[in-house]
Structures are given as C-alpha cells and as structure tokens.
Scaffold this active site. Structure first.
Site, short mmCIF file in Angstrom:
data_model
loop_
_atom_site.label_atom_id
_atom_site.label_comp_id
_atom_site.label_asym_id
_atom_site.label_seq_id
_atom_site.Cartn_x
_atom_site.Cartn_y
_atom_site.Cartn_z
N ASP A 120 0.84 -1.19 0.00
CA ASP A 120 0.00 0.00 0.00
C ASP A 120 0.87 1.23 0.00
O ASP A 120 2.01 1.20 0.42
CB ASP A 120 -0.83 0.05 1.29
CG ASP A 120 -2.01 -0.87 1.24
OD1 ASP A 120 -2.46 -1.19 0.13
OD2 ASP A 120 -2.48 -1.27 2.31
N LYS A 142 -3.83 3.38 -3.50
CA LYS A 142 -4.33 4.55 -4.23
C LYS A 142 -3.20 5.51 -4.51
O LYS A 142 -2.32 5.71 -3.70
CB LYS A 142 -5.35 5.28 -3.36
CG LYS A 142 -6.77 4.94 -3.69
CD LYS A 142 -7.70 5.85 -2.92
CE LYS A 142 -8.49 5.01 -1.94
NZ LYS A 142 -9.10 5.74 -0.87
N MET A 253 -8.46 8.04 9.12
CA MET A 253 -9.25 8.21 7.88
C MET A 253 -10.31 9.30 8.08
O MET A 253 -11.42 9.19 7.56
CB MET A 253 -9.95 6.90 7.49
CG MET A 253 -8.98 5.78 7.17
SD MET A 253 -9.80 4.31 6.57
CE MET A 253 -10.42 3.63 8.10
N1 SAH Z 1 -3.73 -0.06 9.53
C1 SAH Z 1 -3.33 1.33 9.65
C2 SAH Z 1 -4.49 2.29 9.43
C3 SAH Z 1 -5.12 2.20 8.07
S1 SAH Z 1 -6.34 3.43 7.82
C4 SAH Z 1 -2.65 1.56 10.99
O1 SAH Z 1 -2.71 0.71 11.89
O2 SAH Z 1 -2.01 2.61 11.14
C5 SAH Z 1 -5.41 4.72 7.07
C6 SAH Z 1 -5.31 5.90 8.00
O3 SAH Z 1 -4.20 5.74 8.87
C7 SAH Z 1 -5.05 7.21 7.32
O4 SAH Z 1 -6.24 7.79 6.81
C8 SAH Z 1 -4.51 8.03 8.46
O5 SAH Z 1 -5.55 8.45 9.33
C9 SAH Z 1 -3.70 7.01 9.21
N2 SAH Z 1 -2.27 7.04 8.89
C10 SAH Z 1 -1.50 5.98 8.54
N3 SAH Z 1 -0.21 6.34 8.39
C11 SAH Z 1 -0.15 7.65 8.65
C12 SAH Z 1 0.90 8.60 8.68
N4 SAH Z 1 2.17 8.26 8.40
N5 SAH Z 1 0.62 9.88 9.01
C13 SAH Z 1 -0.65 10.26 9.30
N6 SAH Z 1 -1.68 9.39 9.28
C14 SAH Z 1 -1.45 8.11 8.98
#
Ligand code: SAH
Length: 340
Positions: A120, A142, A253
C-alpha cells in the site's frame, strides 16, 4: 556472523534443488553476482571445470550433497543458505506508519523471504527492493489520479501467487488488523486452503500522535483512548457516546468527515475548550501538526486546510504534545507546527 561481501560480477555456484534455491538465486543475482546453478552433485562437479569465486549450498535436505560439499570445502569458500519454503503462503505484514525505522524485525524477515510483495501507499515502500532482495513488487494502493486495486482483486492476486508456490507478502501501513481489511485477506487465503500468517505492526493510531509528542494516555490527563474510523460520518448517538467517554479520541481516515466530526462533538456537548490536534504525514519530511480547540475548529475552519493522511487527536493529552520539551518536539517533528 554476517559477512558483507561485494559480489558484483563474481561467479557464484549455487547448489541445491531448483525449488529450494529460488530465493538464494534471486538474492545473489540481486547482489550483482553471476550465478550458475547445479541441482545435482554431478552438475556441480561439471560446473567446477570453470572458475568459481563462491559456492552457495542450499540446505535442500538431499543427503547426496554430503561428499561433494566435503570436497568443495577444501578448495572453495562455501556459504550455506536455508531452503525456500516449499509451498505457497501468504504473510500479512504491518509495516508501521511509513518509516523503515518503525518496521519490526518480523516484518523485515517476512520481506526478505518474499517472492512477491503487494504493498500500500501508506506502508514504507522506498527500500522494498533492498529489503526483499529483488522480489516482484506490486503497488495496489491509491495514487493521485489512479484508483486503488479493488479489494476482491487484491485477494485474488494473493491467492493466485500463493497457489503458484510463492511466498506472498501483503504489506500494509500500520497494523494489518487496525482498519486494514486484514481479516478479510486472512479469510480469502484460508478459504483457498493456503497457510496465512500475520505480522503485527506499529499502528499509526499511537505512533503518529507520538511523532508530534502527544501521548495517547497520561496518568493526569487520560486513562483511555478510543480509536475511531472517520471513513463515514458518525451518527449523533455515536458522537454523544464518544463525547461522554472523557478519554482521548483518535480518529483515522478522518479528513473527509472532519468538519462534521468537530461540529457534531460540539453539538452533543463536548467541552468547547477541548484541545485538538491534526498530525499530517507522520514520520515524513513534511510532517505537520495543526493545533486547535473544538470551538475554534468549528468557527475558524482552520482544519479544512489539513489533508490525508492524518491522525486527529482530541482530548487533554494534546496539551502535553504542544508543551513538549523543545528537544523532543524538534526530534519528533521535522516540519514544525501551526495553530489556530
Ligand atoms: N492499519 C493502519 C491504518 C489504516 S487506515 C494503521 O494501523 O495505522 C489509514 C489511516 O491511517 C489514514 O487515513 C490516516 O488516518 C492514518 N495514517 C496511517 N499512516 C499515517 C501517517 N504516516 N501519518 C498520518 N496518518 C497516517
């Protein structure tokens, strides 16, 4: 012991059954070596009529290699390598919030074993060629101007590669079981009779606030944190419930529904002075934090300038990030902070 040899243009003779040596073949070719293979002791003896710099013996379990290896060790440098996994498998790997620094050893090991990686955009992917030693890399996330590969297609790809005998790593941002559709992919593999394992990762829900110096709990400020998806707007009942909890609220998100969220929490009675932070692009060079309060976020619209990916933190702990000692903030936050 780990030897760091420059194998560029060196001749490596790789011994072992073809299936067992496929990973070693990729590794040594990726390191720039000229790799010749021998899958039987006879082939190995013939191959030795030409000069060889290093012999790599893959432990494929065939006892016939014993005598030839004893012979070879007298004249050559012999390195042994484990055999590649025999059947196909799927490994779901949490890659953390986007920096290789926060990948686990388990994640690195899985990548080193991978034949194919489906990754991803939010997973750390800059160093994948190195970490995998040249595995096939497929971007299924995406990108601007292009849609993500649909979930059903990702699941079909995982199963197809594993059925072809490959070790397939599904690399995700954060942790695979936090808003990551990880369980759906486990089910897809299981339904096809393929072994599936999961390597947890450092979730952005905790690590991205930390990047801005914000602890999600603190003895004096909050003894719980609730992680919410802002993918679809929350109902008034949900908002009222969250406002009543009193701990830290972490929203992932949430950029598309942020105005609705702050207006909603305000409407159902959360204290207008509640501090709030939006941490954008955690652990990237352009990481940025915007501080506000619930009331100001509603009236000034300051948060409309924030964009995905970002983690929203609402609650008293936000003050601790804002007041973090300068050296912590400087280490954690390359791009500084703005507020309103
Ligand atoms: N499985 C992931 C979350 C997936 S949903 C986890 O445990 O982190 C995707 C969301 O994660 C994004 O919309 C944002 O809110 C957050 N996110 C993931 N990486 C990020 C980053 N480096 N900086 C800011 N937000 C992040």
């Amino acid at each position: 012991m780990e030897l760091n040899l420059d194998l560029t243009d060196r001749t490596v003779l790789l011994l072992g059954a073809a299936h067992a040596s496929r990973r070693a073949l990729r590794r040594y070719s990726h390191a720039g070596a000229v790799v010749r293979t021998a899958s039987t002791p006879e082939e190995a003896r013939r191959a030795l009529s030409r000069p060889v710099d290093v012999v790599v013996a893959v432990a494929d379990g065939d006892p016939a290699w014993g005598p030839v290896l004893t012979e070879l060790r007298q004249r050559h440098l012999v390195v042994t390598e484990p055999a590649a996994a025999p059947g196909g498998q799927i490994i779901l790997v949490g890659g953390g919030p986007g920096t290789a620094e926060l990948m686990t050893l388990g994640a690195r090991r899985a990548l080193a074993e991978a034949d194919v990686v489906l990754y991803d955009r939010l997973a750390p992917h800059e160093d994948l060629d190195e970490l995998t030693h040249g595995a096939e890399l497929v971007d299924v996330g995406k990108r601007p101007g292009r849609h993500a590969v649909p979930q059903v297609d990702i699941e079909a790809m995982l199963v197809d590669h594993a059925r072809a005998g490959k070790t397939v790593v599904r690399l995700k941002g954060g942790d695979p079981f936090v808003f990551g559709r990880g369980r759906e992919e486990v089910s897809a593999g299981a339904a096809a009779g393929i072994p599936v394992s999961v390597v947890p990762g450092v979730t952005s829900a905790v690590s991205v606030p930390a990047a801005a110096g914000i602890p999600v709990t603190h003895r004096d400020a909050s003894r719980m944190f609730t992680v919410v998806s802002g993918h679809v707007p929350l109902t008034d009942a949900e908002l009222a419930h969250l406002a009543g909890l009193g701990g830290t609220l972490v929203v992932l998100m949430g950029m598309g529904t942020l105005q609705q969220l702050v207006a909603g929490l305000h409407r159902v009675g959360m204290a207008p002075t509640t501090p709030l932070a939006v941490v954008e692009r955690g652990y990237q060079v352009d990481q940025a934090t915007t501080y506000s309060t619930l009331a100001d976020a509603v009236s000034t619209g300051v948060l409309t300038r924030c964009s995905s990916p970002a983690v929203v933190v609402i609650g008293e702990v936000v003050r601790l990030g804002r007041e973090a000692p300068a050296h912590i903030a400087a280490l954690a936050e390359p791009a500084g902070a703005t507020s309103a």
